[in-house]
Design a protein around this motif. Structure first.
Motif, PDB file in Angstrom:
ATOM      1  N   LEU A  99     -22.119  -0.705  38.521  1.00  0.00           N
ATOM      2  CA  LEU A  99     -23.508  -0.398  38.210  1.00  0.00           C
ATOM      3  C   LEU A  99     -24.375  -1.564  38.644  1.00  0.00           C
ATOM      4  CD1 LEU A  99     -22.985   0.949  34.566  1.00  0.00           C
ATOM      5  CD2 LEU A  99     -22.691   2.164  36.735  1.00  0.00           C
ATOM      6  N   VAL A 100     -25.292  -1.314  39.558  1.00  0.00           N
ATOM      7  CA  VAL A 100     -26.200  -2.354  40.061  1.00  0.00           C
ATOM      8  C   VAL A 100     -27.609  -2.019  39.570  1.00  0.00           C
ATOM      9  CG1 VAL A 100     -27.097  -3.548  42.087  1.00  0.00           C
ATOM     10  CG2 VAL A 100     -24.737  -2.675  42.087  1.00  0.00           C
ATOM     11  N   VAL A 101     -28.148  -2.877  38.713  1.00  0.00           N
ATOM     12  CA  VAL A 101     -29.463  -2.670  38.116  1.00  0.00           C
ATOM     13  C   VAL A 101     -30.472  -3.547  38.838  1.00  0.00           C
ATOM     14  CG1 VAL A 101     -30.827  -2.782  36.000  1.00  0.00           C
ATOM     15  CG2 VAL A 101     -28.418  -2.116  35.898  1.00  0.00           C
ATOM     16  N   ASP A 102     -31.503  -2.918  39.375  1.00  0.00           N
ATOM     17  CA  ASP A 102     -32.579  -3.649  40.050  1.00  0.00           C
ATOM     18  C   ASP A 102     -33.625  -4.018  39.002  1.00  0.00           C
ATOM     19  OD1 ASP A 102     -34.385  -4.748  41.744  1.00  0.00           O
ATOM     20  OD2 ASP A 102     -34.760  -2.946  42.933  1.00  0.00           O
ATOM     21  N   SER A 103     -33.438  -5.179  38.392  1.00  0.00           N
ATOM     22  CA  SER A 103     -34.350  -5.643  37.344  1.00  0.00           C
ATOM     23  C   SER A 103     -35.352  -6.667  37.863  1.00  0.00           C
ATOM     24  CB  SER A 103     -33.543  -6.264  36.191  1.00  0.00           C
ATOM     25  OG  SER A 103     -32.786  -7.372  36.646  1.00  0.00           O
ATOM     26  N   ARG A 104     -35.625  -6.645  39.156  1.00  0.00           N
ATOM     27  CA  ARG A 104     -36.579  -7.604  39.706  1.00  0.00           C
ATOM     28  C   ARG A 104     -38.005  -7.328  39.257  1.00  0.00           C
ATOM     29  NH1 ARG A 104     -36.617  -6.816  45.415  1.00  0.00           N
ATOM     30  NH2 ARG A 104     -36.031  -4.677  44.892  1.00  0.00           N
ATOM     31  N   LEU A 144     -29.458  -7.565  39.854  1.00  0.00           N
ATOM     32  CA  LEU A 144     -30.034  -8.198  41.040  1.00  0.00           C
ATOM     33  C   LEU A 144     -30.907  -9.397  40.700  1.00  0.00           C
ATOM     34  CD1 LEU A 144     -30.997  -5.111  43.240  1.00  0.00           C
ATOM     35  CD2 LEU A 144     -28.930  -6.525  43.315  1.00  0.00           C
ATOM     36  N   ALA A 145     -31.415  -9.481  39.461  1.00  0.00           N
ATOM     37  CA  ALA A 145     -32.235 -10.625  39.071  1.00  0.00           C
ATOM     38  C   ALA A 145     -31.414 -11.738  38.436  1.00  0.00           C
ATOM     39  CB  ALA A 145     -33.330 -10.191  38.089  1.00  0.00           C
ATOM     40  N   GLY A 201     -25.007  -6.419  28.295  1.00  0.00           N
ATOM     41  CA  GLY A 201     -25.551  -6.990  29.525  1.00  0.00           C
ATOM     42  C   GLY A 201     -26.751  -6.226  30.046  1.00  0.00           C
ATOM     43  N   LEU A 202     -26.761  -4.909  29.879  1.00  0.00           N
ATOM     44  CA  LEU A 202     -27.925  -4.116  30.285  1.00  0.00           C
ATOM     45  C   LEU A 202     -29.143  -4.469  29.446  1.00  0.00           C
ATOM     46  CD1 LEU A 202     -26.246  -0.625  30.765  1.00  0.00           C
ATOM     47  CD2 LEU A 202     -27.148  -2.097  32.560  1.00  0.00           C
ATOM     48  N   ALA A 203     -28.942  -4.699  28.146  1.00  0.00           N
ATOM     49  CA  ALA A 203     -30.068  -5.046  27.290  1.00  0.00           C
ATOM     50  C   ALA A 203     -30.663  -6.399  27.653  1.00  0.00           C
ATOM     51  CB  ALA A 203     -29.634  -5.039  25.821  1.00  0.00           C
ATOM     52  N   LEU A 204     -29.854  -7.300  28.205  1.00  0.00           N
ATOM     53  CA  LEU A 204     -30.352  -8.630  28.589  1.00  0.00           C
ATOM     54  C   LEU A 204     -31.021  -8.646  29.953  1.00  0.00           C
ATOM     55  CD1 LEU A 204     -27.412 -10.903  27.398  1.00  0.00           C
ATOM     56  CD2 LEU A 204     -29.619 -10.541  26.276  1.00  0.00           C
ATOM     57  N   ALA A 205     -30.938  -7.563  30.707  1.00  0.00           N
ATOM     58  CA  ALA A 205     -31.567  -7.523  32.031  1.00  0.00           C
ATOM     59  C   ALA A 205     -33.083  -7.561  31.891  1.00  0.00           C
ATOM     60  CB  ALA A 205     -31.139  -6.269  32.779  1.00  0.00           C
ATOM     61  N   HIS A 206     -33.722  -8.443  32.631  1.00  0.00           N
ATOM     62  CA  HIS A 206     -35.182  -8.559  32.586  1.00  0.00           C
ATOM     63  C   HIS A 206     -35.663  -9.189  33.888  1.00  0.00           C
ATOM     64  CE1 HIS A 206     -33.737 -12.491  31.188  1.00  0.00           C
ATOM     65  NE2 HIS A 206     -34.831 -12.979  31.723  1.00  0.00           N
ATOM     66  N   ASP A 254     -39.248 -14.797  37.161  1.00  0.00           N
ATOM     67  CA  ASP A 254     -40.530 -15.263  37.662  1.00  0.00           C
ATOM     68  C   ASP A 254     -40.659 -14.934  39.149  1.00  0.00           C
ATOM     69  OD1 ASP A 254     -42.939 -16.444  37.993  1.00  0.00           O
ATOM     70  OD2 ASP A 254     -42.243 -18.507  37.767  1.00  0.00           O
ATOM     71  N   ARG A 255     -41.835 -14.417  39.512  1.00  0.00           N
ATOM     72  CA  ARG A 255     -42.072 -14.070  40.912  1.00  0.00           C
ATOM     73  C   ARG A 255     -42.038 -15.295  41.818  1.00  0.00           C
ATOM     74  NH1 ARG A 255     -41.561  -8.693  42.215  1.00  0.00           N
ATOM     75  NH2 ARG A 255     -42.431  -7.424  40.558  1.00  0.00           N
ATOM     76  N   ALA A 256     -42.376 -16.468  41.245  1.00  0.00           N
ATOM     77  CA  ALA A 256     -42.419 -17.666  42.076  1.00  0.00           C
ATOM     78  C   ALA A 256     -41.036 -18.051  42.598  1.00  0.00           C
ATOM     79  CB  ALA A 256     -43.014 -18.833  41.290  1.00  0.00           C
ATOM     80  N   THR A 257     -39.971 -17.646  41.857  1.00  0.00           N
ATOM     81  CA  THR A 257     -38.621 -17.992  42.279  1.00  0.00           C
ATOM     82  C   THR A 257     -37.919 -16.828  42.958  1.00  0.00           C
ATOM     83  OG1 THR A 257     -37.776 -17.359  40.095  1.00  0.00           O
ATOM     84  CG2 THR A 257     -38.415 -19.656  40.406  1.00  0.00           C
ATOM     85  N   GLU A 258     -38.663 -15.824  43.341  1.00  0.00           N
ATOM     86  CA  GLU A 258     -38.061 -14.654  43.970  1.00  0.00           C
ATOM     87  C   GLU A 258     -37.555 -15.005  45.368  1.00  0.00           C
ATOM     88  OE1 GLU A 258     -40.370 -11.051  45.377  1.00  0.00           O
ATOM     89  OE2 GLU A 258     -39.625 -10.369  43.443  1.00  0.00           O
ATOM     90  N   HIS A 259     -36.387 -14.513  45.702  1.00  0.00           N
ATOM     91  CA  HIS A 259     -35.803 -14.765  47.012  1.00  0.00           C
ATOM     92  C   HIS A 259     -35.290 -13.451  47.578  1.00  0.00           C
ATOM     93  CE1 HIS A 259     -32.517 -14.937  44.107  1.00  0.00           C
ATOM     94  NE2 HIS A 259     -31.735 -14.520  45.080  1.00  0.00           N
TER      95      HIS A 259
END
Length: 481
Positions: free
Chosen positions: A272-277, A327-328, A349-354, A357-362
């Motif tokens: 399961l890959v969660v896109d939490s960006r 992913l985040a 682990g799903l509950a901790l996904a959040h 910061d956009r400044a550290t986005e890669h």
């Protein structure tokens, strides 16, 4: 992050008001008015030489003197008790314990706030038997054996999941209307709300199964329950596999022994890959970072948590292995495993996904996926990163299923927002069309489409069984090769 526990109140002085020497108690405007009124009336009586005016001012001074004599000497205390451990979506509960002594407040004023909820004000009698009071987002009431102790049950209604801020309470006591206490703040702990699940039934499986045991039949020979064929006995075959009836029918002289060969059982692996960006709500105005997301409307990340938890539960109940990638947060992925205990780790682990910061986005790099594993990608498809990930996984031979977690949006009123959303929607539709052309199934998980997800997964599982290349003739259709 602290979850649950007992939080003891800590006093904090209001800005611009110095702390009093007697534990933060200060005279009210009523006490000051009584003193000033008495002094002015006595001064007017002396100047005018009238005793009747003095008789009017003496009661005010006596009342102020009596209030000074009964000045509170001890502060009141408050503790907030919250359930320990993660909770489920719906309601967050807590109990506020108020303790007052005989020389403290007789009335307690509470201001209860929580993010996304309306502010609630309560006035409680400290030494009287409490009555049940209600508020829109917090309920108060109850009684205890000690008249100086009050218990106020609190409740928050929310459909949001993940880390959630709870109660923020400001308490202030008063005595006889002449003395008031400095405001005291009682802060609730940050609670972790676990996502709920819905039954999904059968899910699509990868083309090749791994493992030496499991609930599915693979295309390899081995121990299993599904018959493959009848074959002459060869070195290495087990004696218990001999079919004596077939042997007696085909070789009456017992020159050749025949054994029953079966398909080996195996288990499937899924990641399961969660896109939490990012986390977007139904209101476009909150996408710019302004405003507060409503607690009665799930966001895209809430839908992703709910969908991923449902898929994980269905896989674990079927005896398969499931892993989790965020992913985040790429530092601590969960490798594929099975069992109820591992399912609790996945949901936690799903509950901790959040979002981070956009400044550290890669640039998003495809996570490492075990061989012969099916990938479930939970994303809003608002940029090109999911399309790049899907193509990378499919190049390596992994089946990919995309779960669209964009919530149903509210109607747009502002013209500039409407133009921006129109451009974003067209780009998103182009990405979804590209996935469809490449044969990648997309399952919608929002609004009324969420109820049709189980039917959609069932259709995908049946289609995978009908179109698997190289199916062995006579193999049962109830098992995915």
């Amino acid at each position: 992050m602290t979850i649950g526990g007992i939080i003891v109140a800590r006093g904090r002085t209001s800005q611009g008001t110095p702390m009093d020497d007697h534990h933060g108690w200060r005279p009210t405007s009523t006490h000051t008015a009584a003193v000033v009124t008495g002094i002015l009336l006595l001064a007017a009586a002396v100047l005018a030489g009238r005793a009747d005016i003095a008789l009017i001012g003496i009661p005010s001074l006596l009342a102020a003197t009596l209030a000074t004599a009964t000045r509170p000497t001890t502060p009141q205390t408050a503790t907030l008790h919250e359930p320990t451990g993660p909770t489920t979506p719906g309601e967050l509960t807590a109990t506020l314990h108020l303790t007052t002594g005989p020389t403290t407040a007789d009335v307690i004023h509470l201001r209860i706030t929580a993010p996304g909820h309306r502010e609630t004000h309560l006035a409680l009698a400290a030494h009287a038997r409490p009555r049940t009071g209600t508020g829109e987002d917090a309920d108060a009431g109850g009684s205890t054996e000690d008249a100086a102790e009050r218990r106020v049950p609190l409740r928050l209604s929310s459909v949001r999941t993940g880390p959630q801020e709870t109660f923020d309470i400001t308490m202030r006591g008063s005595r006889h209307g002449t003395w008031e206490e400095e405001p005291t703040e009682v802060g609730g702990a940050r609670r972790l709300v676990l996502p709920g699940t819905v039954p999904l039934g059968r899910l699509p499986l990868p083309l090749r199964l791994r493992g030496l045991t499991g609930p599915h039949s693979s295309r390899r020979l081995g121990d299993g329950s599904e018959l493959r064929d009848i074959h002459p006995f060869t070195p290495g075959d087990r004696l218990r596999r001999i079919d004596w009836r077939t042997t007696a029918r085909r070789s009456p002289e017992l020159d050749t022994l025949y054994v029953r060969r079966t398909y080996s059982s195996a288990e499937a692996s899924a990641v399961l890959v969660v896109d939490s960006r990012d986390e977007v709500g139904p209101d476009l105005r909150t996408w710019r970072g302004y405003g507060t997301l409503r607690v009665d409307e799930p966001t895209s990340l809430d839908l992703a948590r709910h969908a991923a938890a449902s898929v994980a539960q269905a896989l674990v109940e079927a005896g398969d292995r499931v892993g989790l990638e965020d992913l985040a947060r790429r530092r601590r992925p969960l490798p594929p495993a099975s069992g109820r205990r591992h399912l609790r780790r996945v949901v936690h682990g799903l509950a901790l996904a959040h979002p981070k910061d956009r400044a550290t986005e890669h640039q998003v790099r495809p996570p490492q996926v075990p061989a012969d594993a099916v990938v479930y990608l939970f994303t809003t498809v608002l940029d090109d990163a999911p399309l790049h990930l899907v193509r990378t996984w499919r190049t390596k031979g992994h089946p990919v299923i995309v779960i669209d977690t964009l919530p149903d949006l509210h109607p747009v009123i502002e013209h500039h927002l409407w133009i921006a959303w129109r451009i974003t929607r067209l780009e998103r539709e182009d990405r979804l069309a590209a996935l469809d052309r490449e044969g990648v199934p997309v399952v919608r998980w929002a609004g009324s489409e969420r109820d049709k997800a189980a039917v959609r997964f069932e259709a995908l599982a049946r289609a995978a069984q009908r179109h698997v290349p190289g199916r062995v003739p006579g193999a049962p259709r109830t098992a995915n090769p």
